[in-house]
Design an enzyme around this catalytic site. Structure first.
Site, PDB file in Angstrom:
ATOM      1  N   TYR A   4     -12.000  -5.695  10.054  1.00  0.00           N
ATOM      2  CA  TYR A   4     -11.302  -5.364  11.296  1.00  0.00           C
ATOM      3  C   TYR A   4     -11.241  -6.575  12.232  1.00  0.00           C
ATOM      4  CZ  TYR A   4     -12.259  -0.876   9.258  1.00  0.00           C
ATOM      5  OH  TYR A   4     -12.300   0.172   8.366  1.00  0.00           O
ATOM      6  N   GLU A  14       0.848  -1.195   0.000  1.00  0.00           N
ATOM      7  CA  GLU A  14       0.000   0.000   0.000  1.00  0.00           C
ATOM      8  C   GLU A  14       0.883   1.243   0.000  1.00  0.00           C
ATOM      9  OE1 GLU A  14      -3.645   0.653   2.591  1.00  0.00           O
ATOM     10  OE2 GLU A  14      -2.291   2.159   3.435  1.00  0.00           O
ATOM     11  N   THR A  34      -4.022   4.843  -1.388  1.00  0.00           N
ATOM     12  CA  THR A  34      -5.088   5.295  -0.497  1.00  0.00           C
ATOM     13  C   THR A  34      -5.703   6.607  -0.988  1.00  0.00           C
ATOM     14  OG1 THR A  34      -3.622   6.525   0.969  1.00  0.00           O
ATOM     15  CG2 THR A  34      -3.997   4.204   1.506  1.00  0.00           C
ATOM     16  N   HIS A  55      -8.188   3.438  -3.878  1.00  0.00           N
ATOM     17  CA  HIS A  55      -9.142   3.584  -2.773  1.00  0.00           C
ATOM     18  C   HIS A  55     -10.093   4.740  -3.058  1.00  0.00           C
ATOM     19  CE1 HIS A  55      -6.597   1.478   0.588  1.00  0.00           C
ATOM     20  NE2 HIS A  55      -6.438   0.895  -0.582  1.00  0.00           N
ATOM     21  N   ARG A  66     -15.797   3.784   3.728  1.00  0.00           N
ATOM     22  CA  ARG A  66     -16.625   4.884   4.231  1.00  0.00           C
ATOM     23  C   ARG A  66     -15.770   6.118   4.475  1.00  0.00           C
ATOM     24  NH1 ARG A  66     -18.633   5.110  10.289  1.00  0.00           N
ATOM     25  NH2 ARG A  66     -16.427   5.679  10.431  1.00  0.00           N
ATOM     26  N   GLY A  67     -14.592   5.939   5.087  1.00  0.00           N
ATOM     27  CA  GLY A  67     -13.774   7.074   5.531  1.00  0.00           C
ATOM     28  C   GLY A  67     -14.030   7.326   7.001  1.00  0.00           C
ATOM     29  N   ASP A  68     -13.071   7.945   7.654  1.00  0.00           N
ATOM     30  CA  ASP A  68     -13.229   8.224   9.089  1.00  0.00           C
ATOM     31  C   ASP A  68     -14.144   9.425   9.300  1.00  0.00           C
ATOM     32  OD1 ASP A  68     -11.887   6.219  10.487  1.00  0.00           O
ATOM     33  OD2 ASP A  68      -9.943   7.073   9.925  1.00  0.00           O
TER      34      ASP A  68
HETATM   35  P1  FAD Z   1     -17.973   0.655   7.116  1.00  0.00           P
HETATM   36  O1  FAD Z   1     -17.896  -0.638   6.443  1.00  0.00           O
HETATM   37  O2  FAD Z   1     -19.101   1.561   6.748  1.00  0.00           O
HETATM   38  O3  FAD Z   1     -17.977   0.394   8.701  1.00  0.00           O
HETATM   39  C1  FAD Z   1     -17.863   1.468   9.621  1.00  0.00           C
HETATM   40  C2  FAD Z   1     -18.678   1.161  10.882  1.00  0.00           C
HETATM   41  O4  FAD Z   1     -20.070   1.169  10.578  1.00  0.00           O
HETATM   42  C3  FAD Z   1     -18.392  -0.212  11.481  1.00  0.00           C
HETATM   43  O5  FAD Z   1     -18.488  -0.091  12.885  1.00  0.00           O
HETATM   44  C4  FAD Z   1     -19.495  -1.086  10.927  1.00  0.00           C
HETATM   45  O6  FAD Z   1     -19.789  -2.206  11.757  1.00  0.00           O
HETATM   46  C5  FAD Z   1     -20.655  -0.098  10.901  1.00  0.00           C
HETATM   47  N1  FAD Z   1     -21.637  -0.370   9.844  1.00  0.00           N
HETATM   48  C6  FAD Z   1     -21.376  -0.782   8.586  1.00  0.00           C
HETATM   49  N2  FAD Z   1     -22.519  -0.898   7.892  1.00  0.00           N
HETATM   50  C7  FAD Z   1     -23.526  -0.542   8.731  1.00  0.00           C
HETATM   51  C8  FAD Z   1     -24.946  -0.438   8.585  1.00  0.00           C
HETATM   52  N3  FAD Z   1     -25.546  -0.754   7.449  1.00  0.00           N
HETATM   53  N4  FAD Z   1     -25.649  -0.013   9.662  1.00  0.00           N
HETATM   54  C9  FAD Z   1     -25.046   0.311  10.841  1.00  0.00           C
HETATM   55  N5  FAD Z   1     -23.717   0.225  11.020  1.00  0.00           N
HETATM   56  C10 FAD Z   1     -22.967  -0.196   9.981  1.00  0.00           C
HETATM   57  N6  FAD Z   1      -9.602   5.781   5.142  1.00  0.00           N
HETATM   58  C11 FAD Z   1      -9.402   6.774   4.223  1.00  0.00           C
HETATM   59  O7  FAD Z   1      -9.825   7.914   4.460  1.00  0.00           O
HETATM   60  N7  FAD Z   1      -8.761   6.536   3.042  1.00  0.00           N
HETATM   61  C12 FAD Z   1      -8.281   5.307   2.717  1.00  0.00           C
HETATM   62  O8  FAD Z   1      -7.706   5.122   1.641  1.00  0.00           O
HETATM   63  C13 FAD Z   1      -8.448   4.236   3.652  1.00  0.00           C
HETATM   64  N8  FAD Z   1      -8.012   2.975   3.396  1.00  0.00           N
HETATM   65  C14 FAD Z   1      -8.232   1.950   4.306  1.00  0.00           C
HETATM   66  C15 FAD Z   1      -7.813   0.654   3.982  1.00  0.00           C
HETATM   67  C16 FAD Z   1      -8.023  -0.400   4.896  1.00  0.00           C
HETATM   68  C17 FAD Z   1      -7.556  -1.787   4.541  1.00  0.00           C
HETATM   69  C18 FAD Z   1      -8.650  -0.142   6.138  1.00  0.00           C
HETATM   70  C19 FAD Z   1      -8.855  -1.259   7.128  1.00  0.00           C
HETATM   71  C20 FAD Z   1      -9.082   1.143   6.460  1.00  0.00           C
HETATM   72  C21 FAD Z   1      -8.886   2.204   5.536  1.00  0.00           C
HETATM   73  N9  FAD Z   1      -9.325   3.506   5.810  1.00  0.00           N
HETATM   74  C22 FAD Z   1      -9.133   4.523   4.885  1.00  0.00           C
HETATM   75  C23 FAD Z   1      -9.960   3.817   7.091  1.00  0.00           C
HETATM   76  C24 FAD Z   1     -11.511   3.669   7.023  1.00  0.00           C
HETATM   77  O9  FAD Z   1     -12.038   4.699   6.216  1.00  0.00           O
HETATM   78  C25 FAD Z   1     -12.027   3.769   8.451  1.00  0.00           C
HETATM   79  O10 FAD Z   1     -11.615   2.655   9.206  1.00  0.00           O
HETATM   80  C26 FAD Z   1     -13.525   4.030   8.617  1.00  0.00           C
HETATM   81  O11 FAD Z   1     -13.756   4.391   9.978  1.00  0.00           O
HETATM   82  C27 FAD Z   1     -14.422   2.852   8.298  1.00  0.00           C
HETATM   83  O12 FAD Z   1     -14.424   2.560   6.980  1.00  0.00           O
HETATM   84  P2  FAD Z   1     -15.162   1.229   6.427  1.00  0.00           P
HETATM   85  O13 FAD Z   1     -15.113   1.300   4.952  1.00  0.00           O
HETATM   86  O14 FAD Z   1     -14.639   0.043   7.107  1.00  0.00           O
HETATM   87  O15 FAD Z   1     -16.659   1.547   6.935  1.00  0.00           O
END
Ligand code: FAD
Length: 291
Positions: free
Chosen positions: A147, A17, A48, A77, A107-109
């Site tokens: 996670y 990455e 990313t 990403h 989703r993003g943080d």
């Molecule tokens: P989600 O899958 O939406 O999950 C987020 C939370 O919401 C979880 O607690 C999940 O259980 C909950 N959830 C999911 N779906 C639902 C639903 N339908 N109803 C209620 N709750 C739900 N961030 C960046 O900004 N740029 C990047 O390039 C980037 N790359 C990453 C690469 C990897 C491998 C990882 C592990 C993380 C990366 N991140 C990146 C960080 C990521 O954006 C954050 O961890 C963010 O907080 C969650 O993203 P997610 O896509 O996992 O979200």
């Protein structure tokens, strides 16, 4: 090339990455670092997407360069939480135009500003919404994040895995994990998600900690558990940069060998744009990779 071709193969492989620059002035040095990593011919490279879309322009510039000039399959990403539908449609068009076929749907943080805003107005609340959007609008190979130590916002692992399954059913062809420092956590997680019916390839994400100052930030961001073996190493070598780098590379290599030995076929290394670290890990695995 769609990543599923690589991920469904039995061959052991390593991917890296990289992250895009935050400013115009850093572009050339970041581009150079990513090119040095591309020269190692990893199985693929992911690029990313800046939190909140800040460096979104460069994600595609870097991904395009790696693919076109070094022939390395790329994974771009994309985040959605702070985006409108129009922005996401625009991004999808740009990704297609760049000839990139693999997209990591995130989703993003949540920034404090987003946390306090009215969620009913958001175009995308979760990554699953972006997965559905991507599926409707293009023929991408889509990845999602997972996670092993549960997402920090989740109340429990069962719920986290339930939503993960929803994300996979919506169209993710593979999942990449958050960093972890104890492989047993990954094995437990794998058992649980397979039991929940998630069968897509899982790519463990390994973060080589090569600098004592990195530890606190990495743990804070990921919430990862630090095994005593790792803590001792940081205590002993954390203040000696060359020793910490060597120890961090050895620890990451050890984790990767154990993963391969236990049935994992592709490991993703969070290279932090450090070609020397990427190369050292790859060299440590030279007779193992490709088996
Ligand atoms: P989600 O899958 O939406 O999950 C987020 C939370 O919401 C979880 O607690 C999940 O259980 C909950 N959830 C999911 N779906 C639902 C639903 N339908 N109803 C209620 N709750 C739900 N961030 C960046 O900004 N740029 C990047 O390039 C980037 N790359 C990453 C690469 C990897 C491998 C990882 C592990 C993380 C990366 N991140 C990146 C960080 C990521 O954006 C954050 O961890 C963010 O907080 C969650 O993203 P997610 O896509 O996992 O979200």
């Amino acid at each position: 090339m769609k990543l599923t071709e690589i991920l469904n193969s039995e061959r052991l492989s390593l991917s890296f990455e990289v992250f895009p620059p935050k400013t115009d002035t850093a572009f050339d040095s970041v581009k150079h670092a990513t090119e040095e990593i591309a020269k190692l011919s990893p199985s693929f490279m992911s690029v990313t997407y800046g939190a909140g879309g800040g460096t979104s322009k460069y994600t595609l510039d870097i991904a395009k360069n790696i693919k076109a000039n070094y022939g390395v399959p790329t994974l771009a990403h994309l985040t959605c939480v702070s985006s409108t539908k129009e922005t996401v449609h625009q991004k999808i068009a740009e990704i297609k135009e760049a000839g990139i076929v693999n997209v990591m749907a995130l989703r993003g943080d949540l920034t404090p500003e987003l946390e306090n805003s009215d969620r009913s107005l958001w175009a995308y609340r979760h990554a699953v919404d972006l997965v559905r959007e991507l599926k409707e609008n293009a023929d991408f190979c889509i990845g999602g994040a997972c996670y092993p130590e549960i997402h920090p916002e989740s109340t429990n692992q069962k719920e986290d895995i339930k939503y993960l399954k929803e994300k996979v059913d919506a169209g993710c062809s593979f999942l990449t994990t958050q960093m972890f420092f104890d492989n047993n956590l990954l094995y437990n997680f794998l058992y649980k998600i397979r039991e929940a019916g998630i069968t897509v390839p899982i790519i463990p994400g390994i973060m080589p900690i090569t600098n004592g100052n990195q530890v606190e930030r990495a743990v804070k961001l990921s919430g990862s558990f630090m095994p005593q073996r790792f803590k001792s190493l940081v205590d002993k070598f954390g203040n000696t940069p060359a020793a910490m780098k060597q120890a961090g590379i050895a620890y990451a290599t050890d984790q990767i060998i154990d993963l391969f030995a236990n049935g994992i076929t592709n490991v993703h290394v969070y290279s932090m744009n450090k070609p020397d670290v990427a190369e050292a890990i790859q060299n440590n695995l030279s007779d193992i990779l490709g088996q």
